[in-house]
Design an enzyme around this catalytic site. Sequence first.
Site, PDB file in Angstrom:
ATOM      1  CE  LYS A   1      34.064  37.889  30.839  1.00 34.53           C
ATOM      2  NZ  LYS A   1      33.318  38.678  29.862  1.00 34.53           N
TER       3      LYS A   1
ATOM      4  CG  ASP B   1      31.421  36.025  28.150  1.00 30.67           C
ATOM      5  OD1 ASP B   1      32.044  35.224  27.440  1.00 30.67           O
ATOM      6  OD2 ASP B   1      31.613  37.253  28.150  1.00 30.67           O
TER       7      ASP B   1
ATOM      8  CE1 TYR C   1      29.738  26.338  18.355  1.00 31.51           C
ATOM      9  CE2 TYR C   1      29.854  28.734  18.319  1.00 31.51           C
ATOM     10  CZ  TYR C   1      29.890  27.546  19.013  1.00 31.51           C
ATOM     11  OH  TYR C   1      30.082  27.566  20.370  1.00 31.51           O
TER      12      TYR C   1
ATOM     13  CG  HIS D   1      34.823  34.806  25.055  1.00 28.75           C
ATOM     14  ND1 HIS D   1      33.673  34.071  25.222  1.00 28.75           N
ATOM     15  CD2 HIS D   1      35.482  34.221  24.036  1.00 28.75           C
ATOM     16  CE1 HIS D   1      33.639  33.094  24.334  1.00 28.75           C
ATOM     17  NE2 HIS D   1      34.727  33.155  23.600  1.00 28.75           N
TER      18      HIS D   1
ATOM     19  CE1 TYR E   1      38.096  30.673  15.155  1.00 30.43           C
ATOM     20  CE2 TYR E   1      37.666  31.103  17.467  1.00 30.43           C
ATOM     21  CZ  TYR E   1      37.436  31.376  16.143  1.00 30.43           C
ATOM     22  OH  TYR E   1      36.565  32.366  15.805  1.00 30.43           O
ATOM     23  CG  HIS E   2      39.266  29.125  21.429  1.00 32.18           C
ATOM     24  ND1 HIS E   2      39.411  27.843  20.960  1.00 32.18           N
ATOM     25  CD2 HIS E   2      37.959  29.441  21.316  1.00 32.18           C
ATOM     26  CE1 HIS E   2      38.227  27.378  20.600  1.00 32.18           C
ATOM     27  NE2 HIS E   2      37.331  28.326  20.799  1.00 32.18           N
TER      28      HIS E   2
END
Lengths: 349, 672
Positions: B540, B544, B17, B546, B171-172
């Site tokens: 934040k 991003d 990746y 996350h 995945y996440h």
Amino acid sequence: MSPVRLPDPEQLAERIRRGERAAVASGLNLLDNKLDEARQGAARLLAALAGEHGLSAGHLIGITGPPGAGKSSLLAAMIRKWRQSERTVGVLAVDPSSRPEAGGGALLGDRIRIKNTAHDEGLFIRSLANRSQLGGVASEVWPMSWLMLACFDIVVIETVGVGQTEIDIAEIGDTVCYVAQPASGDTIQYLKSGIIEIPDIFAVNKADLGAPARKTAGELTRASSRQDRRADWDYPVCLVSANDHSGIQPLLAHVDRHRRFLIDGGLFDELRARHQRAWVVRLLKDEFGTFGLGLLGGAAGVDAWLQARPSNQFAGYVQLRKHILSKFLSANHQSSLTTKEHVNEQAIV
Amino acid sequence: MAYVQNKRDQPWLIRTYSGHSSAKASNTLYRTNLAKGQTGLSVAFDLPTQTGYDADSPLAKGEVGKVGVPISHIEDMDQLFDQIPLDQMNTSMTINATAAWLLSLYIALAQRRGIDPGKLNGTTQNDIIKEYLSRGTYIYPPGPSMRLIADTINYTVKHVPKWNPTNVCSYHLQEAGATPVQELAYALCTAMAVLDRVKASGEIGAADFPQVVERISFFVNAGIRFVEECCKMRAFAEMWDQLTLSRYQVNDPKMRRFRYGVQVNSLGLTEAQPENNVQRIVLEMLAVVLSKRARARAIQLPAWNEAMGLPRPWDQQWALRIQQVMAFETDLLEYGDLLDGSPVVAAKVAELIDGARREIANVEAQGGIIAAIESGYIKRELVQSHMNRLRAIEAGDLQIIGVNCFRETAESPLTQGSDGGIMKTDPAAEREQIERLQAHRRQRNDHEVQAALQGLVDVAKSSDNIMPASIRCALAGVTTGEWGDTLRGVFGEFRPPTGIDIAIDSRELLGKKDQVAQLRENVASTGNSLGRPLKLLVGKPGLDGHSNGAEQVAVKARDVGFEVVYDGIRLTPQQIAQAAQEEGVHVVGLSILSGSHLELVEAVLAEMRARDLAEVPVIAGGIIPKEDADRLTALGVRAVYTPKDFSLNAIMADIINVVRDSHGLARLPTPQ
């Protein structure tokens, strides 16, 4: 030395009236502060803001309703319209999530739902935890909303309706708007509870749902028409949608119309003065308890004393605070205080 | 022993990746990696590209070229694949909200190079559900977002038949805290929501619908509990086989195969003793290659130093070599399924399937995955699982070598180099990308651009497929920001339904009771000294998305008595400073995982100074290398927390002291 630098209340009031955001923020911090010297400053700040004429400007609007009714999204849509017509808006978002039994913390996540655009200097949002109030509105809300009225055209208090909250909000707002959730049991409970006596305007949100929203609006219309609080006010029920923005403009028209109704009927100043008196009593009781209030002849005594001095209730509040403090002190030290510190006791008892 | 090899199975697609700085720099990296034996490409895009902004948008400041390559228009795409034959390459793109756009650029580039799009091979991640739940690069509300996904599926099945138009991502979900059962359940619910949406669009008839089902692939996580992970993959394969048969009547078993790619767990990689991550990565990989009947089709491994910062080419090469050793040196691919007939494995698989079925039924009863996201149900479940995990780490019930046990270590020679063992991005990349973008805007035919954008608006308002109009935009030279903004105008933007009003029972989650009681007392007494309850803003900045780390801190701070203001993701430094002022907070905490911490923190500090808030202390958390942490401290940041600070209680004790310091109050000891 105090760990908190406290601003000069009178200078701060000047800056707030000029609309300086830093001053507004600093004033709200001061009103929130429970240090002894801060309480004194807070009372002076309110008195200075009200001046000799009292505060009769602006429009103080309470928005309440059950959780999940979409109050914040609706408020966002309302704010967008207000801002389009260049009216400035202050918001006090009261969050019910704090739990004193679990440390008293709170997650305040309402700003994200209320904010429309990236950056807007004409909108000011303060989130407040409900702190230790069991139901009802935190006592800081009232002075904070008055501070905001000194510099914003419209001030909104957003709360989640749980019984006592609506009663409290009706003792603050000029206009109370109840946001109903279609097809939920809340509205029925609401009708049964008798609290329907309180709001001036009903907004049934999520009108884009269609039939369920119209049904709820119908129920509210039938119930609200039975109200007799003010016979010449029509207690409108609006269908609105924060999703497709329908019905927002008519809702705002009703909000404006209600303020004009109060002013034209000579009710506006009287309403505000009554609210102020009720909250002065409440603040004094919060700080000094029933015993402290008793030193001034109880709630009724304070109310009567304030009624006799309608020009600036906040100045009255400063005086009453000093008076109770001096009574406490003289009870402790058996010493007399200068007459300057005294309120006219004859007028109180 | 003779060196006669048995017949070997084909190995999985071997990828890394990658992508950073610019299309040109990334192209060089790709060609180097391919020369080293990588068999496919996996493109990492930067956050402006992922969220539909141009490099010169105010929100993009500091983010251009950071977590991936910036692709603003077709010329960038052309440069990214310079000297790479598109018809012979297998390209995976980690792109979601703007997947239809990046795929359009790829198809348009193929057309321009005279390549039949029918020959294109690859994957667009294109799963919006997990963006709402975990990764945060959403743009539009669920309805239009699902429509964009359905459009890309309908289009590729007809015109780009070898393409995997969507990678349903569990995945996440794991990164956000999901247990294996939750991963299974929510991923399958997502796949059902996508398929149902495509079916409802009616673009593809019932007879051809199995071809749609066949194109659905998955992107799965593998953690360190490798036996359980191995069983999870087998459970996935079994459940997908049954579900596609019963729900979508796919009769050909080949079309019911569970096809999945893997990136092994990055969440479990540690900043402490980072060399240990290599054995973690190997074991995690083993879980997804061990079962022949449920083997990954494509794998990308993280680098050993991901918890420290961006990997260098050498670090990526190491990750690549791990795959090659597994595929070519070991005898793994010479055998049939090793685990068939194991009663232990069969029992574990059955247990996972049973749990997942119950959770699927639960979500279905709530009206499906989208309703369960909008109600906040799934987010709450994930946060709860994540808090359980953190509590177990803090309590030492979950052992992590080098973090909460076996912490003594010799100096690591791997991190002693002048670069600190990580890659530095080129600070000039953002400026160069902006210049390139502005030059591109000057060169293109404005008339064609406007016509193409108007076509996009018309299609967006209709129920026609978005892809042809997007490909036309790509060919006309439309930019990523223009495509994103045009659809924002039609679809609106998604706003998280509930912020983080997460109803967690604190009594159950708080970990060490005495510590928490002491922290509450410290928060309360500090609040009393200052006259009002301690108020913390968790912000934040940047693009991003996350948000898990920020949310954990916010929830923990709430639990120890802070009043916490959390405004969600994607805020400009100006918005954060404004919120800090309006809310009257005592301390501002910034969470940044995209590597743009220096630019963004500096911008927040400047905005705060401009608002007379210089005295309000700022703290920062994220994947922040030591050298950067020192620079942040020099800028005035009071504390920097990185993945090695795993104890939330210790962080809370520290934040309280940061506030006390800023008011001249004596520090309080950290509760033990």
